[in-house]
Design a protein around this motif. Structure first.
Motif: not given
Lengths: 505, 505
Positions: A476-505
């Protein structure tokens, strides 16, 4: 009704409750005080006369400012012994590592031993699907085992390398699994500043803390391996600096295989281990005095016929114990490991592991890395080995528990009641205690041969296969508040975009 | 030519040379002095108030004369604590066990550990022929393995019960194999006076000594198990008396399984173990003061669900360590064991054995019984387990060796020559030492996974199978003069006739 019948079902596996394991025993010390001072003195000479290459301009500059003798061309750094010892002394003897779940916070130091899961194998294996290169699905399943097994205190790096994920953004997906599928203390790789910085941000998000707060609440650990002999790579140094500046836990571990990356003698290999560890630890304290730092030992020997590293050997166990003596010499927490060089889960994997576990425990280690799952000298994470190791660690944890001796426990009256030739099964003294008197194993089968044979002659390895699958099925996954999970996912996707953009540049 | 090519062949297996293993470490002590005194005091109360049944008229009479309180009807014997301790104090702290080959004489006591082979299983097994009841051929092969493996110091009883031999004369054939196929210290069963007396005569013949001489040169050992709780059988007592009168080594071992034959608590089980052991040891010293006697510990726990004995558990390991504390309390040599409850040679057999081996070694034991070959809680001798155990014991023996620390071994000059990022393989410091620097295993395979897979993915258990067969194929009987052999055979046949005639009468 469904709920009720579910509750009635037998648990698929039994395990000890979560606890920090306390080692009440004095360590085994192979060397006397004079011999330890000889190794200390020799390693001081190595630091003063030979030095270590720090492959980073900025690190060399900091070290030069702190008084080290640095060569601009070769980046060779030599330090005065007073300077090294002065900085090493700033590292705390004890500290706490903070988990997402405060119940899983870990005390590091004193007489507490923490078990961390296998880190960094490129392959994994189980009996159903054989050996295969690491992938993200296996990675997740291994993290879920770590979460589910109470005897495993922390993540110890990628439990297998998820090579199906792009290298540049792999750390984002990995750390996200560490902090969502698991709520124990995690680990991040010091491969440059960026990966550590991202891990700090993700720790802040899931712990709901600011960077400033987390600075005094180390929330992950990172392992710094020297590139023995006498060299420290640039990316590691930059990751180290980022982690130290933000107060995260740094485990300095020279990789001093005797006969290959260090002298063939135990005394020589340990001298070099000590010199490399202390130089790197001094640097962490120059970057940020008080950084929680662990003295790591990983000295073993190689097979002189093939050059292959060997683990769980007599030499390895002795190096573990002496490593503990050296760490105590400098009042530093100590890291050791549960390692073996077998190619499958068999007697060799088990006795080499046991030699490692006893060496780590009786060496007074505070962090046992690769405590569950390591196989093949670290080239493979085994799902079955995780269960075999968990059983061995549970046995060790129970072994270390204190023993009660009083009139009540001794039970002379029970002996009197039973009398010569009698039996204790039915006595009140037994009935009052039998449910908790003995350790109940997770893996061991104590039935007689006939019953065992009738039920299929299932070996410990095959039972381990069944158990790990039962653990995963119940995960069973340990509980995590939905807002925390959203913030985490947003961070991951933002950083993914940044890193991918830099790599592509 | 044949001889020359033979000499060129690689030995089928590698092993360490014969040596007595010395343990330089302080024992691990789970209980503090006060707790040990509590157990001592409680066991004195058991001896004084509860007593032990000695199922032999003659033993009761000797004990009565020595001042014990003996009940004629129940044969319950109680002793004053001063009396027990006075007699126990007469047992020597150290002595020598004499082998047919003087090079195999064994020091018992001090900090020497002796490894004896598995004793008394009714079954044996190997991977080729499976599990089977013991027979004389397997018995001989097991004895030959004991002779061939340098790490095994002594016979530990019938390595498997040869049930195809008649019970009444079995001891004659068994001891003859012990003293012809093997030249190490052997073992005899205390099942009445006669079997011990025959063993004494056979020891005299092969050692070329008189009975009077052998009285001060103990040439075999016999294990006396109490019939716990608090009972000692008649045949054992009569065998004990014969052995003691002729100065042979007696190993007193209560069989105190916690929850079955003793209280469910460790403190209770050990109190009872201590009481039973000390009463029996006192009796050996009443029979013959100075008899070489060993304090045996065998306390373990049972599986409370099935009543099956468990071994290599956390409880077992702690009992081993505390048993050592108690033996030292009375200045007696200490016997422990390498035991497990697995039904096959697998990870469970190995980790339970490792828990036992570490407990025995760090408990300061002087005689590790069942050190090689034990499986299934003692119900089976495994040919493959003998090799796995031999490897573990060799590893432990090497681990216990002293470590050299000096300028030469540290090798700072080698580090200087190699320099940062270099390699130590080719340096003079390495080349001068590599052949003897590291333990070379008998069983472990350190090749990489690919090579291991290409050569058949042979597990440690299957390698052990190959090794034991190679050892047997290379077996050479130790030399014995023809006249000695004739005398021995004549004795055996004469005694066989006598026993058979009496039985037929």
């Amino acid at each position: 009704m469904a709920r009720r019948s579910r509750r009635r079902e037998k648990p698929p596996f039994k395990q000890l409750p979560w606890r920090q394991v306390v080692n009440r025993y004095s360590p085994i010390e192979p060397l006397d005080e004079e011999q330890i001072e000889q190794i200390h003195d020799a390693s001081m000479k190595v630091i003063e006369e030979l030095g270590m290459v720090f492959l980073d301009e900025d690190a060399c500059e900091s070290l030069r400012k702190a008084g080290a003798d640095t060569d601009k061309d070769t980046q060779l750094v030599r330090m005065d012994r007073d300077m090294v010892l002065e900085h090493v002394a700033k590292a705390p003897a004890e500290f706490t590592l903070y988990a997402r779940n405060p119940a899983h916070n870990l005390r590091i130091g004193g007489n507490v031993i923490n078990f961390s899961a296998v880190g960094s194998p490129p392959n994994c294996s189980d009996m159903d699907h054989g050996r295969r290169p690491g992938n993200f699905e296996d990675f997740r399943n291994l993290v879920r085992l770590v979460q589910s097994l109470n005897i495993v205190h922390m993540i110890g790096g990628h439990p297998v390398e998820p090579i199906d994920l792009p290298v540049e953004t792999r750390h984002l997906d990995s750390v996200r699994v560490f902090v969502t599928d698991c709520d124990k203390v995690f680990s991040a790789y010091a491969l440059g500043r960026e990966r550590i910085s991202d891990a700090i941000d993700m720790a802040c998000i899931v712990r709901g803390k600011t960077r400033d707060k987390i600075k005094s609440e180390p929330s992950f650990h990172t392992v710094i391996n020297t590139n023995s002999p006498l060299k420290l790579d640039g990316p590691m140094l930059r990751g180290l600096k980022e982690a130290a500046e933000w107060g995260q836990c740094i485990v300095i571990t020279p990789f001093t295989l005797a006969g290959a990356m260090s002298p063939v003698t135990l005394a020589g290999a340990l001298t070099q281990q000590n010199a490399e560890a202390l130089m790197a630890i001094a640097y962490t304290q120059i970057v940020a005095p008080g950084t929680p730092t662990i003295y790591g030992g990983f000295t073993s020997n190689v097979d002189m016929k093939t050059g292959a590293p060997a683990f769980g050997t007599p030499e390895y166990t002795r190096a573990e114990l002496i490593g503990g003596q050296l760490a105590r010499r400098y009042k530093l927490p100590y890291r050791s490991s549960n390692v073996n060089a077998s190619n499958c889960v068999d007697s060799q994997a088990t006795y080499e592991s046991m030699m490692s576990i006893w060496g780590a425990v009786m060496g007074g280690c505070h962090m046992m890395k690769h405590a569950v799952g390591w196989l093949e000298g670290g080239l493979c994470a085994s799902f079955e080995k995780i269960i075999v190791d968990a059983e061995m660690l549970q046995t060790m944890a129970e072994f270390l528990e204190p023993i009660s001796v009083d009139e009540d426990s001794i039970g002379i009256d029970a002996m009197r009641d039973v009398g010569p030739g009698g039996h204790f099964f039915g006595t009140a003294h037994t009935l009052d205690r039998y449910e908790t008197a003995f350790y109940e194993p997770m893996l061991s089968d104590w039935r007689n041969f006939e019953t065992w044979e009738e039920t299929g002659s299932v070996t410990a390895e095959r039972r381990a296969n069944k158990i790990f699958k039962a653990v995963l099925a119940e995960y069973q996954p340990p509980p995590m508040e939905a807002t925390v999970r959203e913030e985490l996912d947003a961070f991951v996707e933002q950083r993914r975009r940044e890193i991918t953009t830099i790599a592509a540049a």
